[in-house]
Design an enzyme around this catalytic site. Structure first.
Site, PDB file in Angstrom:
ATOM      1  N   ASP A 150       0.919  -1.172   0.001  1.00  0.00           N
ATOM      2  CA  ASP A 150      -0.067   0.091   0.082  1.00  0.00           C
ATOM      3  C   ASP A 150       0.982   1.247   0.016  1.00  0.00           C
ATOM      4  O   ASP A 150       0.306   2.426  -0.240  1.00  0.00           O
ATOM      5  CB  ASP A 150      -0.740   0.080   1.154  1.00  0.00           C
ATOM      6  CG  ASP A 150      -0.217   0.010   2.297  1.00  0.00           C
ATOM      7  OD1 ASP A 150       1.073  -0.320   2.250  1.00  0.00           O
ATOM      8  OD2 ASP A 150      -0.953   0.066   3.610  1.00  0.00           O
ATOM      9  N   SER A 151       2.245   0.869  -0.029  1.00  0.00           N
ATOM     10  CA  SER A 151       3.106   2.166  -0.052  1.00  0.00           C
ATOM     11  C   SER A 151       2.834   2.828  -1.369  1.00  0.00           C
ATOM     12  O   SER A 151       3.439   3.926  -1.739  1.00  0.00           O
ATOM     13  CB  SER A 151       4.635   1.771  -0.015  1.00  0.00           C
ATOM     14  OG  SER A 151       4.795   0.527  -0.678  1.00  0.00           O
ATOM     15  N   ASP A 176      -0.953  -6.073   0.235  1.00  0.00           N
ATOM     16  CA  ASP A 176      -1.322  -5.553   1.200  1.00  0.00           C
ATOM     17  C   ASP A 176      -2.818  -5.325   1.318  1.00  0.00           C
ATOM     18  O   ASP A 176      -3.537  -4.883   0.543  1.00  0.00           O
ATOM     19  CB  ASP A 176      -0.696  -4.155   1.451  1.00  0.00           C
ATOM     20  CG  ASP A 176       0.574  -4.025   2.186  1.00  0.00           C
ATOM     21  OD1 ASP A 176       0.761  -5.219   2.921  1.00  0.00           O
ATOM     22  OD2 ASP A 176       1.288  -3.102   1.826  1.00  0.00           O
ATOM     23  N   LYS A 195      -1.031  -9.323   3.142  1.00  0.00           N
ATOM     24  CA  LYS A 195      -0.363  -8.762   4.125  1.00  0.00           C
ATOM     25  C   LYS A 195      -1.177  -8.174   5.092  1.00  0.00           C
ATOM     26  O   LYS A 195      -1.754  -7.084   4.732  1.00  0.00           O
ATOM     27  CB  LYS A 195       1.069  -8.223   3.749  1.00  0.00           C
ATOM     28  CG  LYS A 195       1.808  -7.754   4.830  1.00  0.00           C
ATOM     29  CD  LYS A 195       3.218  -7.564   4.478  1.00  0.00           C
ATOM     30  CE  LYS A 195       3.180  -6.292   3.792  1.00  0.00           C
ATOM     31  NZ  LYS A 195       3.050  -4.956   4.769  1.00  0.00           N
ATOM     32  N   GLU A 216      -0.681  -5.988   9.035  1.00  0.00           N
ATOM     33  CA  GLU A 216      -0.010  -5.216   9.892  1.00  0.00           C
ATOM     34  C   GLU A 216      -0.249  -5.233  11.453  1.00  0.00           C
ATOM     35  O   GLU A 216      -1.430  -5.270  11.589  1.00  0.00           O
ATOM     36  CB  GLU A 216       0.412  -3.701   9.441  1.00  0.00           C
ATOM     37  CG  GLU A 216       1.176  -3.296   8.332  1.00  0.00           C
ATOM     38  CD  GLU A 216       1.168  -1.858   8.132  1.00  0.00           C
ATOM     39  OE1 GLU A 216       1.525  -1.557   6.899  1.00  0.00           O
ATOM     40  OE2 GLU A 216       0.894  -1.143   8.803  1.00  0.00           O
ATOM     41  N   GLU A 232      10.181  -4.900   9.918  1.00  0.00           N
ATOM     42  CA  GLU A 232      10.427  -3.738   9.567  1.00  0.00           C
ATOM     43  C   GLU A 232      11.167  -2.830  10.284  1.00  0.00           C
ATOM     44  O   GLU A 232      10.501  -2.647  11.560  1.00  0.00           O
ATOM     45  CB  GLU A 232       9.517  -2.773   8.802  1.00  0.00           C
ATOM     46  CG  GLU A 232      10.009  -1.579   7.989  1.00  0.00           C
ATOM     47  CD  GLU A 232       8.867  -1.025   7.246  1.00  0.00           C
ATOM     48  OE1 GLU A 232       8.950   0.126   6.548  1.00  0.00           O
ATOM     49  OE2 GLU A 232       7.829  -1.545   6.972  1.00  0.00           O
TER      50      GLU A 232
END
Length: 277
Positions: free
Chosen positions: A43-44, A82, A112, A114, A181
């Site tokens: 999603d970056s 994501d 994915k 978080e 990360e």
């Protein structure tokens, strides 16, 4: 194409796993040609290709759109997508529905998520439903709005132990891998040794089972600055800007296009079109 069972075997044998974050057809094609093991559609993309100042505005439709492009460019590479901001923090049913939509419509092989906490149960339920999940601990970009920075995480004893506990929890819930990360390399090594599933590091040192970097960071494309953990393998921007500037200049000066860049019509056909003189 490698599958989760192959990634487990790579961890066992000590072969490093390579993951590259890509967002479109040409970049995914390049990544597959480079023989990377996995692609992450992060999603970056909100910041890297859509121009937002965070990942928060990114939608499920955005992720599906870009994942479909990546799949077309890299049909033989394992693709992780994501789940964007707030698409897995409601009910379990909503989370499953959102993951189903992403996987079915985009063709992603895994999603994915978080964080840990309430997310652990979501990972477990998604796993039960048959959706492979990659976890993400340490610096979690979707929560930067709360933490206020992109600084290294888990540097204190308490925070480090919490991260270890969370890693064990997401593994027990069924995650197939974990992205770590921006955490101290010693902690990443400890987590990697404690788990049976692969760890993929970004700014987490050399002892993780694999590494992930963003395509644009690797080649130096459209970035204002590189993070400490990014190695400059190329600087494409240095080539792009003068190329575009030269194009604009030559069009203005009428030196492009030249005859060799143009198509021609046979003389007889021209006479037929305009008439004989």
């Amino acid at each position: 194409m490698k599958r989760p069972v192959d990634f487990y075997a790579m961890k066992e044998s000590g072969e490093k796993i390579t993951m590259i974050t890509a967002y479109d057809y040409p970049s995914a094609k390049n990544v597959e040609q480079a023989a990377a093991d996995m692609i992450l559609v992060g999603d970056s993309l909100g910041m890297v290709v859509l121009g937002y100042d965070s990942t928060v505005p990114v939608t499920i439709d955005d992720m599906i759109h870009h994942t479909k492009a990546v799949k077309r460019g890299a049909p033989n590479t394992f693709v992780v997508t994501d789940m964007p901001f707030m698409t897995y923090h409601g009910s379990v049913d909503e989370t499953i529905q959102n993951a189903r939509q992403i996987i079915q419509e985009s063709g992603a092989h895994a999603v994915k998520l978080e964080g840990a906490g309430e997310v652990v149960n979501k990972i477990a339920r998604l796993t039960e439903a048959g959706a492979p999940v990659v976890a993400h601990l340490g610096l979690t970009p979707q929560s930067v709005g709360l933490t206020g920075s992109y600084k290294v995480r888990a540097k204190s004893v308490q925070e480090a132990q919490e991260l270890i506990d969370n890693a064990l929890a997401v593994e027990a819930a069924g995650a197939i891998a974990i992205v770590l990360e921006a955490i101290p390399r010693q902690l990443a090594e400890k987590v990697t040794k404690a788990l049976t599933i692969p760890t993929i590091g970004i700014g987490a040192g050399v002892e993780t089972d694999g590494q992930v970097l963003v395509y644009h960071d690797i080649i130096g494309y459209g970035i204002s600055r590189r993070a400490k953990f990014v190695k400059a393998y190329a600087d494409i921007d240095e080539t792009i800007e003068p190329a575009l500037t030269s194009y604009v200049k030559e069009v203005k000066e009428q030196t492009f296009p030249e005859v060799k860049h143009s198509f021609t019509m046979a003389e007889e056909d021209l006479k037929g079109l305009y008439g004989r003189e």
